[in-house]
Design an enzyme around this catalytic site. Sequence first.
Site, PDB file in Angstrom:
ATOM      1  N   SER A   1     -40.841  32.171  33.597  1.00 10.81           N
ATOM      2  CA  SER A   1     -40.558  33.446  34.979  1.00 10.81           C
ATOM      3  C   SER A   1     -40.963  33.843  35.400  1.00 10.81           C
ATOM      4  O   SER A   1     -42.187  34.075  34.633  1.00 10.81           O
ATOM      5  CB  SER A   1     -38.939  32.767  35.414  1.00 10.81           C
ATOM      6  OG  SER A   1     -38.905  33.359  36.688  1.00 10.81           O
ATOM      7  N   ASN A   2     -40.896  34.576  36.192  1.00 12.26           N
ATOM      8  CA  ASN A   2     -41.557  35.732  36.524  1.00 12.26           C
ATOM      9  C   ASN A   2     -40.498  36.637  37.530  1.00 12.26           C
ATOM     10  O   ASN A   2     -39.539  36.618  37.301  1.00 12.26           O
ATOM     11  CB  ASN A   2     -42.746  35.693  37.447  1.00 12.26           C
ATOM     12  CG  ASN A   2     -42.549  34.991  38.614  1.00 12.26           C
ATOM     13  OD1 ASN A   2     -41.786  36.150  40.048  1.00 12.26           O
ATOM     14  ND2 ASN A   2     -43.214  34.332  39.111  1.00 12.26           N
ATOM     15  N   ARG A   3     -41.105  38.510  37.664  1.00 15.81           N
ATOM     16  CA  ARG A   3     -39.856  39.179  38.409  1.00 15.81           C
ATOM     17  C   ARG A   3     -39.771  39.330  39.322  1.00 15.81           C
ATOM     18  O   ARG A   3     -39.665  40.212  39.984  1.00 15.81           O
ATOM     19  CB  ARG A   3     -40.404  40.817  37.427  1.00 15.81           C
ATOM     20  CG  ARG A   3     -40.812  40.769  36.165  1.00 15.81           C
ATOM     21  CD  ARG A   3     -40.953  42.297  35.743  1.00 15.81           C
ATOM     22  NE  ARG A   3     -41.586  42.535  34.877  1.00 15.81           N
ATOM     23  CZ  ARG A   3     -40.362  42.860  33.909  1.00 15.81           C
ATOM     24  NH1 ARG A   3     -39.256  42.993  34.080  1.00 15.81           N
ATOM     25  NH2 ARG A   3     -39.931  42.978  32.436  1.00 15.81           N
TER      26      ARG A   3
ATOM     27  N   ALA B   1     -43.608  33.737  44.795  1.00 20.82           N
ATOM     28  CA  ALA B   1     -44.578  33.665  43.413  1.00 20.82           C
ATOM     29  C   ALA B   1     -44.268  32.759  42.509  1.00 20.82           C
ATOM     30  O   ALA B   1     -43.061  32.557  41.895  1.00 20.82           O
ATOM     31  CB  ALA B   1     -43.970  34.760  42.650  1.00 20.82           C
TER      32      ALA B   1
END
Length: 405
Positions: free
Chosen positions: A206-208, A273
């Site tokens: 995943s991402n932040r 995102a």
Amino acid sequence: MRPFDGRRVLLVVSGGIAAYKSAILTRRLIEAGAGVEVILTASAERFIGRVTFEGITGRPVHASLWDRPMAHLDLGLEADVVVVAPATANLISRLAVGAADDLATTAVLASRAPVIICPAMNTRMWEHPITQANVARLIDVGYGIAGPADGPLAEGESGPGRLLEPEEILPRIGRALETATGLRGRKVVATAGPTRTALDPVRFISNRSSGRMGFALAEAAWRRGGEVTLISGPSRVPRPAGPDVVEVETAGEMLAALETALTDADILLMAAAVGDFEPARAADSKIKKTSGAGKGFELALRAGPDLLLETRAFRERKGIFTLGFALETEDLLTRGREKLERKGMHLVAVNSAVEPGAGFESETNRITLIDRSGRVEELPLAKKTELADELLDRIEASIPAAAGR
Ligand code: CTP
């Protein structure tokens, strides 16, 4: 400037256990800059004292038709918005027949301001056809109904009947007070947060992204009168109260939800995102540490769907105004312009992934806007909630005014 500076709220409190929440609502309104006048019904005074509200507002509480001549007319007339919270079944029934037998009902009847009713009662009372008919009557005359929420009730039962929390009522008041109403009747789709793709049943990539920018845009668009669908990936940040929320996890799920929501949309705010990569093969069972035989482990990734590219032809055909983002570490303007063209955006908000106080996980952001004509506008570092309004001001200015809305 605080969001409710100079705005006058008339808060009518009727008698229910939830009346204590109205004290907190009053506090929040005052913190947001509003001037609050409080009317307590006779039964409200049995649940909560005048001094509580007088302490919070610094003004006398109104409880009787006979305290001050013409108070019943002045209070309603001076208000920018009337909020009834909690609204009991009894008060709702009296409002529905236009009763004017105490200060609360008289002041509401005499007001021309928007009215927001926040019901709170036992589930059986709420579901009773008489209450439902009364509520339908209030909706008919243009009153807004906020809640009730579903959950545990004071009597140990559970079901619809709970007063909304002050944090959920506040944005509804904001919507009623909003003067920028250019999105009224417009269908807006916003995406927010990260996506997740599974490596195996217990791990994911995943991402932040926190979702904050997309949530702020969705909430601001809703406050301006839009009919907003928010498609959100997993995030710990609370979802805004007004928009319809569709929860998704993977980029594929987000694409499917987006395609459905875009069918009748006017505007897309693409702040998610979306993960760009997914495993070439997702394992059905947990990948064992021994599978790398102590030499580490190589993960094969392939590109996932690009949601803006996938929806580009449809958006262009339907003339859906599209705001996109570009998160860059270098050559911000060139790359932003390139993304605007390639992904079929009308406006791109470029932000730097490396600047402190901007981008992921932050409550603030610095954005440079580029539009189709190539015009560049740098916005100063600001809270994401403030930037959302800046962005929507520009979008409202560039979409054609729709006739008859
Ligand atoms: N976006 C999308 N689908 C993806 C990735 C991004 O629709 N798979 C959207 C984002 O929501 C954003 C815009 O495309 O509005 C640009 O996102 P960004 O991450 O900056 O660009 P990428 O396309 O991922 O390009 P790169 O990673 O090469 O910078």
